[in-house]
Design a protein around this motif. Structure first.
Motif, PDB file in Angstrom:
ATOM      1  N   PHE A  75    -111.235  29.640  -4.184  1.00 48.19           N
ATOM      2  CA  PHE A  75    -110.204  29.735  -5.211  1.00 48.19           C
ATOM      3  C   PHE A  75    -108.941  29.044  -4.707  1.00 48.19           C
ATOM      4  CE2 PHE A  75    -113.085  32.930  -6.614  1.00 48.19           C
ATOM      5  CZ  PHE A  75    -112.936  32.973  -7.983  1.00 48.19           C
ATOM      6  N   SER A  76    -108.176  28.484  -5.636  1.00 50.67           N
ATOM      7  CA  SER A  76    -106.908  27.886  -5.224  1.00 50.67           C
ATOM      8  C   SER A  76    -106.007  29.002  -4.696  1.00 50.67           C
ATOM      9  CB  SER A  76    -106.236  27.178  -6.405  1.00 50.67           C
ATOM     10  OG  SER A  76    -105.749  28.129  -7.332  1.00 50.67           O
ATOM     11  N   LYS A  77    -105.051  28.635  -3.862  1.00 46.47           N
ATOM     12  CA  LYS A  77    -104.150  29.642  -3.298  1.00 46.47           C
ATOM     13  C   LYS A  77    -103.374  30.368  -4.393  1.00 46.47           C
ATOM     14  CE  LYS A  77    -103.421  27.530   1.200  1.00 46.47           C
ATOM     15  NZ  LYS A  77    -102.429  27.025   2.145  1.00 46.47           N
ATOM     16  N   GLY A  78    -102.945  29.623  -5.408  1.00 44.54           N
ATOM     17  CA  GLY A  78    -102.200  30.226  -6.516  1.00 44.54           C
ATOM     18  C   GLY A  78    -103.039  31.211  -7.301  1.00 44.54           C
ATOM     19  N   ASP A  79    -104.298  30.847  -7.595  1.00 45.08           N
ATOM     20  CA  ASP A  79    -105.185  31.754  -8.319  1.00 45.08           C
ATOM     21  C   ASP A  79    -105.494  32.995  -7.487  1.00 45.08           C
ATOM     22  OD1 ASP A  79    -105.269  30.189 -10.566  1.00 45.08           O
ATOM     23  OD2 ASP A  79    -107.322  29.476 -10.272  1.00 45.08           O
ATOM     24  N   ALA A  80    -105.719  32.817  -6.190  1.00 51.77           N
ATOM     25  CA  ALA A  80    -106.012  33.964  -5.321  1.00 51.77           C
ATOM     26  C   ALA A  80    -104.841  34.943  -5.310  1.00 51.77           C
ATOM     27  CB  ALA A  80    -106.321  33.479  -3.904  1.00 51.77           C
ATOM     28  N   LYS A  81    -103.641  34.410  -5.221  1.00 61.99           N
ATOM     29  CA  LYS A  81    -102.452  35.262  -5.218  1.00 61.99           C
ATOM     30  C   LYS A  81    -102.302  35.999  -6.549  1.00 61.99           C
ATOM     31  CE  LYS A  81     -97.500  35.046  -4.366  1.00 61.99           C
ATOM     32  NZ  LYS A  81     -96.352  34.196  -4.081  1.00 61.99           N
ATOM     33  N   LYS A  82    -102.545  35.303  -7.658  1.00 62.16           N
ATOM     34  CA  LYS A  82    -102.448  35.914  -8.994  1.00 62.16           C
ATOM     35  C   LYS A  82    -103.513  37.003  -9.174  1.00 62.16           C
ATOM     36  CE  LYS A  82    -100.944  36.062 -13.258  1.00 62.16           C
ATOM     37  NZ  LYS A  82     -99.686  36.701 -13.590  1.00 62.16           N
ATOM     38  N   VAL A  83    -104.747  36.739  -8.711  1.00 60.96           N
ATOM     39  CA  VAL A  83    -105.818  37.738  -8.796  1.00 60.96           C
ATOM     40  C   VAL A  83    -105.429  38.991  -8.017  1.00 60.96           C
ATOM     41  CG1 VAL A  83    -108.181  38.261  -8.036  1.00 60.96           C
ATOM     42  CG2 VAL A  83    -107.707  36.125  -9.239  1.00 60.96           C
TER      43      VAL A  83
END
Length: 93
Positions: A75-83
């Motif tokens: 997962f992209s870093k941004g998506d991982a953080k949002k999840v």
């Protein structure tokens, strides 16, 4: 709330992992070449969320109560953080 996040197609173009949020819980779809595994977990059954961040992509590790951990890759870093933010927000409410 029906949010969906897909892993990067760059490293696995045919079978990216997928996370789908709904009202009562979250579905983790881990795909492989000839099979896939769907894990539905209620929000109150999640005891922890960990992120391993690489240079470009992240691995999300979900730690449910009374089950084996679920590992979602690429997962992209941004998506991982949002999840992680969404999961922790839902777990606390």
């Amino acid at each position: 709330m029906n949010e969906r996040f897909k892993a990067s197609a760059l490293l696995n173009p045919m079978f990216p992992d997928e996370i789908t949020f709904n009202e009562k819980g979250v579905t983790f779809k881990v795909r492989k070449a000839l099979s896939s595994t769907d894990n539905f977990v209620f929000y109150n059954d999640i005891s922890g969320v960990e992120i391993e961040a690489g240079i470009f992509f992240s691995t999300i590790r979900i730690i449910p109560r009374m089950r084996q951990e679920i590992i979602m890759k690429n997962f992209s870093k941004g998506d991982a953080k949002k999840v992680k933010e969404l999961l922790l927000q839902k777990v606390q409410s």
